[in-house]
Design an enzyme around this catalytic site. Structure first.
Site, PDB file in Angstrom:
ATOM      1  N   ASP A 106       2.158   0.278  -6.920  1.00 44.96           N
ATOM      2  CA  ASP A 106       1.239  -0.012  -7.531  1.00 44.96           C
ATOM      3  C   ASP A 106       0.269  -1.303  -6.515  1.00 44.96           C
ATOM      4  O   ASP A 106       0.826  -1.681  -5.727  1.00 44.96           O
ATOM      5  CB  ASP A 106       1.316  -0.757  -8.720  1.00 44.96           C
ATOM      6  CG  ASP A 106       2.120  -1.670  -8.996  1.00 44.96           C
ATOM      7  OD1 ASP A 106       2.829  -1.886  -7.855  1.00 44.96           O
ATOM      8  OD2 ASP A 106       2.590  -1.993 -10.184  1.00 44.96           O
ATOM      9  N   TYR A 149      -0.930  -4.787  -5.085  1.00 44.89           N
ATOM     10  CA  TYR A 149      -0.650  -6.269  -5.180  1.00 44.89           C
ATOM     11  C   TYR A 149      -1.158  -6.977  -6.320  1.00 44.89           C
ATOM     12  O   TYR A 149      -2.150  -6.754  -6.455  1.00 44.89           O
ATOM     13  CB  TYR A 149      -0.770  -7.077  -3.841  1.00 44.89           C
ATOM     14  CG  TYR A 149      -0.264  -6.444  -2.341  1.00 44.89           C
ATOM     15  CD1 TYR A 149       1.134  -6.281  -2.396  1.00 44.89           C
ATOM     16  CD2 TYR A 149      -1.193  -5.956  -1.503  1.00 44.89           C
ATOM     17  CE1 TYR A 149       1.512  -5.777  -1.110  1.00 44.89           C
ATOM     18  CE2 TYR A 149      -0.882  -5.577  -0.238  1.00 44.89           C
ATOM     19  CZ  TYR A 149       0.850  -5.380  -0.144  1.00 44.89           C
ATOM     20  OH  TYR A 149       1.325  -4.865   1.040  1.00 44.89           O
ATOM     21  N   PHE A 182      -0.459  -0.976   0.387  1.00 42.27           N
ATOM     22  CA  PHE A 182       0.131  -2.087   1.430  1.00 42.27           C
ATOM     23  C   PHE A 182      -0.869  -2.835   2.145  1.00 42.27           C
ATOM     24  O   PHE A 182      -0.461  -3.562   3.018  1.00 42.27           O
ATOM     25  CB  PHE A 182       0.988  -1.222   2.315  1.00 42.27           C
ATOM     26  CG  PHE A 182       2.266  -0.675   1.843  1.00 42.27           C
ATOM     27  CD1 PHE A 182       3.395  -1.150   1.086  1.00 42.27           C
ATOM     28  CD2 PHE A 182       2.237   0.912   1.417  1.00 42.27           C
ATOM     29  CE1 PHE A 182       4.464  -0.528   0.654  1.00 42.27           C
ATOM     30  CE2 PHE A 182       3.040   1.506   0.936  1.00 42.27           C
ATOM     31  CZ  PHE A 182       4.109   0.842   0.394  1.00 42.27           C
ATOM     32  N   HIS A 192      12.427   2.130   0.777  1.00 43.13           N
ATOM     33  CA  HIS A 192      11.065   1.228   0.604  1.00 43.13           C
ATOM     34  C   HIS A 192      11.052   0.114   1.927  1.00 43.13           C
ATOM     35  O   HIS A 192      11.883  -0.349   1.799  1.00 43.13           O
ATOM     36  CB  HIS A 192      11.076   0.874  -0.639  1.00 43.13           C
ATOM     37  CG  HIS A 192       9.548   0.394  -1.111  1.00 43.13           C
ATOM     38  ND1 HIS A 192       9.028  -1.059  -0.695  1.00 43.13           N
ATOM     39  CD2 HIS A 192       8.427   0.951  -1.563  1.00 43.13           C
ATOM     40  CE1 HIS A 192       7.994  -1.135  -1.308  1.00 43.13           C
ATOM     41  NE2 HIS A 192       7.564  -0.127  -1.393  1.00 43.13           N
TER      42      HIS A 192
END
Length: 232
Positions: free
Chosen positions: A66, A68, A79, A192
């Protein structure tokens, strides 16, 4: 959902937006905003990934969870943060792996728009989040929309690369039949880039060079992963 659909994605998303799940999402977002809650990214930026990367131009899909959830961070690309915004820890680790993988120095800019403009679909699973509340819009209806986007890329004849960082992205991809037993696509799975998991196999996974090797072999052309004209 008060967002204009990018033309190339409209045939994919228009049927989804008529479903009860999508209507509930629209009602939820309107209620949250009417209550004065900070929702990121702001209206007009929530479909930015689709605006910058038309369906027919997608070469690589990078799935995030999702946006920031800090003020000024989310810009509609997974990102990515706008110029001048400090790099979040996951982005710093992405740049570290890019430097190790492709000898590209870490960029001072965290804006990944140049990737999106070359065919890298920087898509989050949920396209909104409440300020300061990571994961707060999970299960609210975005899945139907973003599942449809991923499936649309997977169903195309053109080979593409799917970079799946972390269990959340990998579970999402498992819902797409074409990615369970890929015959024409490249699926790259690793932990991740979060500091909590990056040392478990994200570092050293070489996703950028592996993606380019596949794209070159498929005749689709490599991605220039540089953001500021660094020497390759």
């Amino acid at each position: 959902m008060a967002e204009d659909l990018p033309a190339s994605w409209a045939p994919v998303l228009e049927p989804v937006l008529t479903t009860p799940e999508a209507r509930r999402l629209g009602g939820f977002l309107r209620a949250e905003e009417a209550a004065g809650k900070a929702i990121y990214p702001p209206q007009g930026r929530r479909l930015r990934a689709l605006e910058l990367t038309p369906l027919q131009e997608v070469k690589v899909v990078i799935l995030g969870q999702d946006p920031y959830h800090g003020p000024g961070q989310a810009m509609g690309l997974s990102f990515s943060v706008p110029d001048g915004v400090p790099h979040p820890p996951s982005l710093r680790n992405i740049f570290k792996e890019l430097a190790d993988d492709c000898a590209i120095p870490a960029s001072t800019s965290g804006d990944l728009t140049p990737w999106a403009m070359q065919g890298v679909l920087l898509l989050n699973n949920s396209l909104t989040v409440e300020g300061g509340q990571a994961g707060s819009h999970a299960g609210r209806g975005w899945d139907a929309i973003t599942d449809a986007c991923v499936a649309a890329v997977a169903q195309r004849d053109e080979p593409a690369v799917f970079i799946l960082w972390g269990s959340h992205a990998q579970k999402k991809a498992s819902r797409i039949a074409e990615l369970n037993a890929p015959t024409r696509h490249c699926v790259i799975r690793s932990p991740h880039p979060s500091p909590l998991s990056a040392h478990r196999g994200f570092f050293g996974s070489r996703p950028f060079s592996r993606a380019n090797a596949f794209l070159k072999q498929a005749g689709r052309g490599a991605i220039d992963w540089r953001l500021e004209g660094e020497a390759p």
